[in-house]
Motif scaffolding. Structure first.
Motif, PDB file in Angstrom:
ATOM      1  N   ARG A 272       0.851  -1.209   0.000  1.00  0.00           N
ATOM      2  CA  ARG A 272       0.000   0.000   0.000  1.00  0.00           C
ATOM      3  C   ARG A 272       0.878   1.247   0.000  1.00  0.00           C
ATOM      4  O   ARG A 272       1.911   1.288   0.659  1.00  0.00           O
ATOM      5  CB  ARG A 272      -0.834   0.018   1.279  1.00  0.00           C
ATOM      6  CG  ARG A 272      -1.944  -0.990   1.298  1.00  0.00           C
ATOM      7  CD  ARG A 272      -2.508  -1.104   2.678  1.00  0.00           C
ATOM      8  NE  ARG A 272      -2.863   0.198   3.247  1.00  0.00           N
ATOM      9  CZ  ARG A 272      -3.846   0.394   4.093  1.00  0.00           C
ATOM     10  NH1 ARG A 272      -4.594  -0.616   4.482  1.00  0.00           N
ATOM     11  NH2 ARG A 272      -4.105   1.588   4.576  1.00  0.00           N
TER      12      ARG A 272
ATOM     13  N   ASP B  67       0.447   4.128   1.404  1.00  0.00           N
ATOM     14  CA  ASP B  67       0.632   4.795   2.705  1.00  0.00           C
ATOM     15  C   ASP B  67       1.707   4.073   3.520  1.00  0.00           C
ATOM     16  O   ASP B  67       2.519   4.700   4.204  1.00  0.00           O
ATOM     17  CB  ASP B  67      -0.690   4.921   3.480  1.00  0.00           C
ATOM     18  CG  ASP B  67      -1.359   3.582   3.756  1.00  0.00           C
ATOM     19  OD1 ASP B  67      -0.949   2.557   3.169  1.00  0.00           O
ATOM     20  OD2 ASP B  67      -2.315   3.570   4.570  1.00  0.00           O
ATOM     21  N   ARG B  68       1.759   2.725   3.376  1.00  0.00           N
ATOM     22  CA  ARG B  68       2.780   1.962   4.106  1.00  0.00           C
ATOM     23  C   ARG B  68       4.156   2.233   3.503  1.00  0.00           C
ATOM     24  O   ARG B  68       5.139   2.410   4.211  1.00  0.00           O
ATOM     25  CB  ARG B  68       2.442   0.477   4.035  1.00  0.00           C
ATOM     26  CG  ARG B  68       3.127  -0.336   5.069  1.00  0.00           C
ATOM     27  CD  ARG B  68       2.463  -1.669   5.275  1.00  0.00           C
ATOM     28  NE  ARG B  68       1.106  -1.566   5.790  1.00  0.00           N
ATOM     29  CZ  ARG B  68       0.177  -2.492   5.600  1.00  0.00           C
ATOM     30  NH1 ARG B  68       0.445  -3.565   4.919  1.00  0.00           N
ATOM     31  NH2 ARG B  68      -1.021  -2.342   6.108  1.00  0.00           N
TER      32      ARG B  68
ATOM     33  N   SER C 248       5.189   5.688   4.770  1.00  0.00           N
ATOM     34  CA  SER C 248       5.497   5.791   6.201  1.00  0.00           C
ATOM     35  C   SER C 248       6.660   4.898   6.624  1.00  0.00           C
ATOM     36  O   SER C 248       7.207   5.072   7.707  1.00  0.00           O
ATOM     37  CB  SER C 248       4.262   5.608   7.081  1.00  0.00           C
ATOM     38  OG  SER C 248       3.527   4.516   6.665  1.00  0.00           O
ATOM     39  N   ASN C 249       7.080   3.960   5.735  1.00  0.00           N
ATOM     40  CA  ASN C 249       8.305   3.190   6.003  1.00  0.00           C
ATOM     41  C   ASN C 249       9.555   4.043   5.811  1.00  0.00           C
ATOM     42  O   ASN C 249      10.630   3.700   6.294  1.00  0.00           O
ATOM     43  CB  ASN C 249       8.402   1.994   5.048  1.00  0.00           C
ATOM     44  CG  ASN C 249       7.537   0.834   5.517  1.00  0.00           C
ATOM     45  OD1 ASN C 249       7.053   0.854   6.640  1.00  0.00           O
ATOM     46  ND2 ASN C 249       7.340  -0.146   4.668  1.00  0.00           N
TER      47      ASN C 249
ATOM     48  N   ARG D 203       2.978   8.656   9.961  1.00  0.00           N
ATOM     49  CA  ARG D 203       1.684   8.298   9.351  1.00  0.00           C
ATOM     50  C   ARG D 203       0.794   9.506   9.112  1.00  0.00           C
ATOM     51  O   ARG D 203       0.092   9.584   8.113  1.00  0.00           O
ATOM     52  CB  ARG D 203       0.952   7.315  10.255  1.00  0.00           C
ATOM     53  CG  ARG D 203       1.545   5.953  10.136  1.00  0.00           C
ATOM     54  CD  ARG D 203       0.795   5.033  11.024  1.00  0.00           C
ATOM     55  NE  ARG D 203       1.488   3.760  11.035  1.00  0.00           N
ATOM     56  CZ  ARG D 203       0.910   2.616  11.293  1.00  0.00           C
ATOM     57  NH1 ARG D 203      -0.361   2.577  11.564  1.00  0.00           N
ATOM     58  NH2 ARG D 203       1.592   1.517  11.290  1.00  0.00           N
TER      59      ARG D 203
END
Ligand code: URA
Length: 230
Positions: free
Chosen positions: A2, A4-5, A8-9, A15
């Motif tokens: 995804r 967003d993941r 944010s990684n 987040r």
């Protein structure tokens, strides 16, 4: 993964910041602005925030080769030339074959670095036919078609082959469409009738047909249209 993941990684965004970037439509994937946090990002995608590239992506590569007899369907072989030896391309180590062929089988071979694409083409679940021209030692009986359509039990794998379609073209020639690629599958299917396959040529895999302009041993890149058909 995804989007967003993926964002944010990265150490620079938390987040909350990622949610903000998406809402403000500052994130693009392959040049298209996206706001859906579930949007799928793959290794071949180019992800940017504003104009900054966060993942340049890897270029996906796709080739169609007319496999010649006596070429090994492997990336390396100590004795014989391999399919990859026929390609004059950089970084050949990243490439793999979508659906191997036996040493003496000729015809359509697809080579790529895109594992998802090659799985779509080869997995039995997608039911894409692999079509072969077959020449046999003995006459092909009318009863073969019904047996192949029913499926044959392969004791070694403990499975029954998926329904296959046989079109008899002459006393010892036929066109066979199978939707899986078990080890020596075509030879074993004819072997059920004690009939040896003496020539085997793959004409088609799913929507992709061997380009008649390619002589044995020649290859070309797939067109965008061909890639998207799979
Ligand atoms: N089935 C075979 O027996 N050999 C091939 O090369 C491909 C399918």
């Amino acid at each position: 993964m995804r989007v967003d993941r993926f964002l944010s990684n990265l150490p620079r965004f938390n987040r909350k910041q990622v949610r903000g970037l998406l809402v403000e439509r500052r994130v693009t994937v392959d040049g298209v602005a996206i706001s859906d946090p579930h949007h799928d990002v793959r290794i071949f995608h180019r992800v940017c925030v504003d104009d900054e590239v966060l993942d340049a992506g890897i270029t996906a590569r796709y080739f169609m080769l007319h496999n010649a007899q006596g070429c090994v369907s492997a990336t390396s072989d100590p004795q014989h030339p391999t399919v990859l030896d026929l390609l004059d391309e950089p970084d050949k180590g990243e490439l793999h074959i979508a659906g191997r062929l036996d040493f003496n089988t000729t015809g359509l071979m697809l080579i790529t670095n895109d594992g998802l694409w090659s799985r779509r083409l080869t997995q039995p679940q997608t039911k894409l036919p692999k079509v072969y021209l077959v020449e046999t030692e003995q006459a092909i009986g009318d009863e073969y078609a019904a047996t192949f359509a029913q499926g044959l039990y392969f004791a070694f794998e403990d499975l029954t082959t998926q329904p296959a379609h046989l079109q008899i073209l002459g006393p010892r020639t036929a066109r066979l469409a199978i939707i899986e690629g078990r080890y020596h599958q075509v030879k074993r299917m004819f072997g059920h009738f004690d009939n040896k396959v003496i020539r085997l040529h793959r004409e088609r895999m799913g929507p992709l047909v061997l380009d008649a302009a390619l002589a044995p041993g020649e290859y070309r890149e797939l067109t965008v249209d061909e890639i998207q058909q799979v």
